[in-house]
Scaffold this active site. Structure first.
Site, PDB file in Angstrom:
ATOM      1  N   ASP A  80       0.818  -1.220   0.000  1.00  0.00           N
ATOM      2  CA  ASP A  80       0.000   0.000   0.000  1.00  0.00           C
ATOM      3  C   ASP A  80       0.848   1.265   0.000  1.00  0.00           C
ATOM      4  O   ASP A  80       0.455   2.278   0.574  1.00  0.00           O
ATOM      5  CB  ASP A  80      -0.954   0.047   1.216  1.00  0.00           C
ATOM      6  CG  ASP A  80      -1.854  -1.162   1.276  1.00  0.00           C
ATOM      7  OD1 ASP A  80      -2.313  -1.595   0.206  1.00  0.00           O
ATOM      8  OD2 ASP A  80      -2.108  -1.658   2.383  1.00  0.00           O
ATOM      9  N   GLY A 113      -4.551  -4.287  -4.155  1.00  0.00           N
ATOM     10  CA  GLY A 113      -5.547  -3.257  -4.427  1.00  0.00           C
ATOM     11  C   GLY A 113      -4.824  -1.997  -4.839  1.00  0.00           C
ATOM     12  O   GLY A 113      -4.146  -1.372  -4.037  1.00  0.00           O
ATOM     13  N   HIS A 114      -4.896  -1.661  -6.111  1.00  0.00           N
ATOM     14  CA  HIS A 114      -4.188  -0.490  -6.635  1.00  0.00           C
ATOM     15  C   HIS A 114      -5.196   0.549  -7.086  1.00  0.00           C
ATOM     16  O   HIS A 114      -6.104   0.237  -7.847  1.00  0.00           O
ATOM     17  CB  HIS A 114      -3.305  -0.900  -7.830  1.00  0.00           C
ATOM     18  CG  HIS A 114      -2.183  -1.803  -7.452  1.00  0.00           C
ATOM     19  ND1 HIS A 114      -1.460  -2.526  -8.367  1.00  0.00           N
ATOM     20  CD2 HIS A 114      -1.645  -2.088  -6.243  1.00  0.00           C
ATOM     21  CE1 HIS A 114      -0.525  -3.215  -7.725  1.00  0.00           C
ATOM     22  NE2 HIS A 114      -0.620  -2.968  -6.455  1.00  0.00           N
ATOM     23  N   GLN A 174       1.904  -5.773  -3.279  1.00  0.00           N
ATOM     24  CA  GLN A 174       2.324  -5.860  -1.860  1.00  0.00           C
ATOM     25  C   GLN A 174       3.687  -5.161  -1.676  1.00  0.00           C
ATOM     26  O   GLN A 174       3.977  -4.243  -2.418  1.00  0.00           O
ATOM     27  CB  GLN A 174       2.373  -7.331  -1.393  1.00  0.00           C
ATOM     28  CG  GLN A 174       1.000  -7.985  -1.265  1.00  0.00           C
ATOM     29  CD  GLN A 174       0.503  -8.598  -2.561  1.00  0.00           C
ATOM     30  OE1 GLN A 174       1.242  -9.241  -3.264  1.00  0.00           O
ATOM     31  NE2 GLN A 174      -0.766  -8.393  -2.883  1.00  0.00           N
ATOM     32  N   LYS A 219       2.139   2.422  -4.984  1.00  0.00           N
ATOM     33  CA  LYS A 219       2.845   1.945  -6.187  1.00  0.00           C
ATOM     34  C   LYS A 219       2.047   2.213  -7.452  1.00  0.00           C
ATOM     35  O   LYS A 219       2.610   2.478  -8.511  1.00  0.00           O
ATOM     36  CB  LYS A 219       3.101   0.436  -6.108  1.00  0.00           C
ATOM     37  CG  LYS A 219       4.081   0.022  -5.052  1.00  0.00           C
ATOM     38  CD  LYS A 219       4.246  -1.473  -5.017  1.00  0.00           C
ATOM     39  CE  LYS A 219       3.007  -2.228  -4.563  1.00  0.00           C
ATOM     40  NZ  LYS A 219       2.584  -2.010  -3.184  1.00  0.00           N
TER      41      LYS A 219
END
Ligand code: IMP
Length: 444
Positions: free
Chosen positions: A13, A40-41, A223, A16
């Site tokens: 988180d 989750g991006h 991650q 990225k």
């Protein structure tokens, strides 16, 4: 040509997605090399928010090849849903490629992940319950189903007839859960295979050919380093290798083609799930870090869980430099610190048992357990950075803060993000063509 790996240098988180989005503009191919729907991006484009779990955010640019690599674990149900959400919004999927040898997250993996977490009690990991651990476990024990198996009815049927009864024993006897029906799973997953078939191919060959054509390839880690199965804060890790080395095995390429490794860190630190976090702030500071900046609300994109928040930790930063061979850093969410009177940075740990001081960690578990952070305190800059577009626009105190981090980690800060929008970005030096980092001495 440049082939670049973008990795998370903290606990995931780190922001990225925004850095990957920025660099994707000049990439021909964007490759995800590990993990699955646990990621989750979030990318914000012209005020529109896009959330990605499996598909590389490079799909936001027309004409890019976006690869889900062989090191990934793909939940076909989640993939089909995510892709539909993106194509419904007008995104072009013609460059999307899915590795034939990536492993498939099956419904029993999801059920076992959730049940195993429940049963762990004090040993809970805090997983995202996306079936990641059980899918990689089956891959390692050579009981996995690969994407190519979804395209072959006979192979899929044969594997399911062997695997589902075994999984049902675990589900029914160990966890008291209902079993899966072979026919139903077969029908559903064969259908996903049909929906995915047009994207499935040997993605490693696509990357190899692109290298020969001197195209630009961006490898996008999910991650973060401290969640790496081998190098993270085990057992509070994910089941893959987000660190830079994972890009080679996870994409099916040789290390000789990599030109650069960029580490992404927040200007502070967060963690979702269980596990050590020496600089965690549980009181008002932690809550302020979580709440400040509405656009950056600190909750997990995949699970919606509030993130644990704390100060920047240079011990962890130095560790990430070492494990990934970082060339430069992208520091995100600097603007979240804008209103703080004081900002702290952990420069080392004092061992609670024997008082010794550590600047570099060697064994994460033991050293974390006894670590008491030693802080350097910075006066806050108390003004908004969100409109700054160059390093010299930043308040002097913010400049000093960034310089301090770069000095402690011995890696230049190339990019600074001061808000979620694409243009809220400061490029201090070209992260790809800037000077290559020279290792001057070995930390000990
Ligand atoms: P898993 O990957 O779902 O097995 O979860 C293992 C650990 O990694 C848990 O602590 C999760 O919270 C954490 N984790 C997994 N994916 C992410 C992510 O994308 N961002 C942050 N933490 C993650």
């Amino acid at each position: 040509m440049a082939n670049v790996i973008v990795v998370g240098a903290q606990f995931g988180d780190e922001g990225k997605a925004k850095v990957t989005d920025l660099l994707s503009r000049n990439a021909d191919i964007v490759v995800r090399y590990q993990g699955g729907a646990n990621a989750g991006h979030t990318v914000v484009v012209d005020g529109d928010t896009f959330k990605f779990h499996l598909i590389p955010s490079g799909i936001l640019y027309k004409g890019k090849t976006c690869v889900l690599g062989p090191g990934m674990v793909i939940d076909p149900k989640a993939f089909v849903k995510e892709l539909k959400g993106l194509t419904d919004r007008g995104l072009d999927d013609s460059g999307l490629k899915v590795s034939n040898t990536a492993h498939v997250t099956m419904p029993y993996h999801l059920a076992i992940d959730a049940a195993d977490e429940e049963s762990r009690g004090d040993h809970k990991i805090g997983t995202t319950k996306r079936g990641i651990g059980p899918t990689y476990a089956d891959k390692c024990s050579r009981s996995g189903i690969r994407i190519e198996d979804l395209l072959d009815a006979k192979v899929l049927r044969g594997k399911l007839e062997w695997l589902v009864p075994k999984k049902n024993i675990i589900l029914e006897r160990l966890y008291n859960l209902p079993p899966f029906d072979v026919d139903a799973v077969y029908e559903e997953y064969l259908d996903y295979g049909k929906q995915m078939a047009k994207y499935v191919c040997d993605t490693s060959a696509i990357i190899f050919n692109a290298v020969q054509e001197r195209k630009n390839i961006l490898f996008e880690g999910a991650q973060g380093t401290l969640l790496d199965l081998d190098h993270g804060s085990y057992p509070y890790v994910t089941s893959s290798n987000p660190s830079a080395g994972g890009a080679c095995t996870g994409a099916g390429i040789g290390p000789t083609i990599i030109d650069r490794v960029i580490g992404v860190s927040k200007a502070f630190m967060t963690r979702v799930g269980e596990g050590p976090f020496p600089t965690e702030q549980e009181g008002k500071i932690g809550e302020d870090l979580r709440q400040v900046g509405k656009a950056w609300a600190e909750v997990g994109v995949t699970t919606g869980r509030p993130r644990r928040c704390g100060w920047f930790d240079t011990v962890i930063g130095r560790y990430a430099v070492r494990i990934n061979g970082l060339d430069c850093l992208a520091i995100t969410k600097l603007d979240v610190l804008d209103e703080f009177d004081e900002i702290q940075v952990c420069v080392g740990y004092r061992n609670k048992q024997n008082g010794s001081i550590i600047k570099n960690i060697s064994s994460l578990a033991g050293e974390f357990r006894d670590a008491e952070p030693i802080y350097e305190t910075f006066k806050g800059w108390k003004e908004s950075t969100s409109q700054c577009r160059s390093f010299k626009d930043l308040p002097k105190q913010a400049q000093r803060y960034l310089d301090f981090i770069a000095g402690e980690l011995e890696v230049p800060v190339a990019i600074v993000s001061v808000g979620p929008m694409r243009d809220q970005t400061i490029i201090i030096e070209d992260p790809i063509h800037g000077p290559k980092r020279v290792l001057t001495h070995v930390n000990n």
